[in-house]
Design an enzyme around this catalytic site. Structure first.
Site, PDB file in Angstrom:
ATOM      1  N   SER A 144       0.855  -1.191   0.000  1.00 50.89           N
ATOM      2  CA  SER A 144       0.000   0.000   0.000  1.00 50.89           C
ATOM      3  C   SER A 144       0.891   1.241   0.000  1.00 50.89           C
ATOM      4  O   SER A 144       1.814   1.319  -0.817  1.00 50.89           O
ATOM      5  CB  SER A 144      -0.957  -0.047   1.193  1.00 50.89           C
ATOM      6  OG  SER A 144      -1.923   0.968   1.077  1.00 50.89           O
ATOM      7  N   ASP A 307      -8.756  -5.895  -5.245  1.00 47.61           N
ATOM      8  CA  ASP A 307      -8.382  -4.593  -4.690  1.00 47.61           C
ATOM      9  C   ASP A 307      -9.164  -3.498  -5.425  1.00 47.61           C
ATOM     10  O   ASP A 307      -8.961  -3.285  -6.619  1.00 47.61           O
ATOM     11  CB  ASP A 307      -6.873  -4.381  -4.847  1.00 47.61           C
ATOM     12  CG  ASP A 307      -6.367  -3.142  -4.107  1.00 47.61           C
ATOM     13  OD1 ASP A 307      -7.174  -2.238  -3.810  1.00 47.61           O
ATOM     14  OD2 ASP A 307      -5.161  -3.093  -3.820  1.00 47.61           O
ATOM     15  N   HIS A 340      -7.431  -5.070  -1.004  1.00 41.57           N
ATOM     16  CA  HIS A 340      -6.247  -4.252  -0.724  1.00 41.57           C
ATOM     17  C   HIS A 340      -5.528  -4.692   0.558  1.00 41.57           C
ATOM     18  O   HIS A 340      -4.319  -4.565   0.670  1.00 41.57           O
ATOM     19  CB  HIS A 340      -6.679  -2.789  -0.610  1.00 41.57           C
ATOM     20  CG  HIS A 340      -5.546  -1.821  -0.561  1.00 41.57           C
ATOM     21  ND1 HIS A 340      -4.769  -1.530  -1.659  1.00 41.57           N
ATOM     22  CD2 HIS A 340      -5.036  -1.083   0.453  1.00 41.57           C
ATOM     23  CE1 HIS A 340      -3.834  -0.656  -1.312  1.00 41.57           C
ATOM     24  NE2 HIS A 340      -3.975  -0.365  -0.037  1.00 41.57           N
TER      25      HIS A 340
END
Lengths: 363, 363
Positions: A144, A307, A340
């Site tokens: 991330s 995601d 995610h």
């Protein structure tokens, strides 16, 4: 062995968007053989809501955010590697941020903290490595926002990195993701307790932050997970009003939103939210490709199929660009309900692959 | 020909969740041959932000929200069909809603309006058809919340409907969609001007409504559309702060959020948002399938590939369930950049198919 510390780096720290910070402080932790040289060192770069407390240590035995990934015998094996992690610039975890003191005024920066980008954060990590005497590390790993910093580190310091692991990150933020982050920011800034950034200690914009976090939770996971995990029917007792916690998923979101709002500083959140919008390996270069191709080390790039914040097409595009210019790239799309957030859940999958990718030998 | 009117239906109107409204008023418009019988009538059911003004007419020459779909020679051909549309129960477009007067108190309902569901809204449409003397109509057509009402109408009144067109609707709302709607509601209720639903006329919760609408716009469209349509780079002039309109997509969202907040009543929005959460053809039945199989008419069911609010898997599941029990179902997934909003953009695709599906002859 493990260690933790706070290092002050004197002198002006110039920022990607112009201007500078008069000095910076970096909070960090280390695990493994702390005397190991650079080529036996793996650097972990944290995401938005994570500190340098990647795993438990002597100073802080509480579990870290990647406890199952970093440690003896794990994906990032502390029996094999010296592991270093810094709390990131701008986050409320001890490094310089809106919560720390502006040396020019003696008061916390608050909303006057200048806007940073992942490129600035990557340069902080480099300064910490200078301080630790680590010139060219074996690998940098991040997911991330951590993955964005890892990409920026590899692009800015190609001679200082042996291998890269970038998970669920992007080389350049897309308008669709800016849109989602904007809504979260707006919810915070609309909270009257935000007070244009000058909120008082006892009166924090907790409701706005909770909305931002609830939207965040939705983007960090997947529709499939929510639909499998939560009851589809409303609470049979009601109430069925617009504001009530009528569905299980609403109780879940409310719990996480409230918890986050009690621990995360609003100005830090807004700063880091925009920081991620500004991720762009091509910034300052004639093309995105030119900026990306500063990365020369072997790369392991991972996307997650579900995601919805930074979809796998973005990691794929980055991987293909690097590959088509002769870089050594391993690209995988992980099928995961956790979208995610998969890097915080799919430890077997990531552990096996990261362990293999890091290899047995120094570069 | 065209006509518009407001019909008051006296007597208690019972609600799906219990309780009742003391009476209801329904605002409607008609086009085509207004003397045509029921079997030459097509009913359009509007979505959340749409009124009964489906197309222009003599009373109101402004374009309607489905001007390109309903009219002479169009998908719903007013040369061929009598077309009727009602503003939906709970929406701020003239039918009974939080904005209209509670006959028991003489004051607007406001936040005391009882929670309704799409099943209640469908029964309003049936009452209007009673009033117009239309027993069994040729077809009912709706998209999004309109499609939910159409499904509910077909389930509750199988003898009153010849054919069904349901677009981007669900037979039962999923937790993942409840989650998205909850965040929008929370933003409104957190706005101090919302005042727990007792906002004053000159002091409306516009900022909260704008956040809800901005999130709505994101869910109504697709990542691909945003990424193709908007500039990826920030405004070169800046500013780059968290709250500024740094990206084109932010200016777009801000424009739409502000515009919506100036015209849509907050209590209506909250009511309709929860109303959609409560969509469930199986409510009150032993199983979802049992509730769904009340639908006996031929169905044209459409999903859109990039719909992130009510993904095509939900329409597909519904279509398969009906089909596997011998219903005459035509199911299509439309590939469209416009996601959930495709019914407001892809007129060629929908026009051709709806025209064909409605046929030339009465049933």
């Amino acid at each position: 062995m493990s260690s933790s510390g706070l290092v002050k780096i004197e002198g002006e720290f110039p920022l990607a968007l112009g201007g500078s910070l008069p000095e910076i402080e970096i909070r960090y932790e280390e695990w493994g053989d702390l005397t190991a040289p650079a080529d036996r060192t793996v650097v972990i770069m944290p995401a938005l809501s994570a500190s340098c407390h990647v795993r438990s240590n002597d100073d802080d035995p509480s579990p870290g955010w990647w406890e199952e990934m970093v440690g003896p015998g794990l994906g990032v094996d502390t029996d094999r590697w010296r592991v270093v992690a810094a709390s990131i610039l701008g986050a409320p975890f001890g490094s310089t941020s809106p919560m720390t003191s502006n040396p020019n005024t003696g008061r916390p920066w608050g909303r006057d903290f200048p806007q940073i980008t992942p490129a600035d954060q990557a340069r902080c990590h480099a300064l910490l490595l200078d301080h630790l005497g680590l010139d060219r590390v074996h690998a940098v790993v991040g997911a991330s926002l951590g993955g964005m910093q890892a990409l920026q580190f590899a692009a800015q310091f190609p001679d200082r990195i042996g291998r890269l692991v970038s998970i669920s990150a992007t080389g350049k933020t897309t308008p669709a993701t800016v849109a989602l982050r904007r809504v979260g920011r707006l919810a915070i800034m609309n909270d009257p307790d935000y007070a244009d950034g000058h909120y008082e200690p006892g009166k924090l914009p907790e409701r706005g932050l909770a909305v931002a976090r609830e939207l965040g939770m939705i983007c960090y996971r997947s529709r499939d997970e929510f639909n499998q995990r939560f009851d589809w029917d409303p609470d049979p007792e009601g109430p069925y009003t617009a504001g009530s916690l009528t569905y299980e998923v609403e109780r879940y979101l409310n719990h996480h939103g409230t918890r986050f709002a009690n621990v995360f500083d609003a100005n830090c959140y807004l700063l880091l939210s925009r920081c991620m919008d500004l991720m762009d390996l091509g910034a300052g270069f004639r093309s995105y490709a030119e900026g990306v191709l500063r990365i020369t080390c072997p790369c392991f790039i991972v996307g997650v199929d579900r995601d919805i914040l930074i979809p796998p097409s973005e990691q794929q595009h980055l991987a293909h660009l690097l590959e088509s210019h002769g870089r050594d790239v391993s690209f995988e799309i992980l099928p995961s309900l956790f979208g995610h957030d998969a890097f915080l859940k799919e430890y077997d999958w990531f552990g096996t692959r990261i362990r293999t990718w890091l290899g047995d030998d120094v570069d």
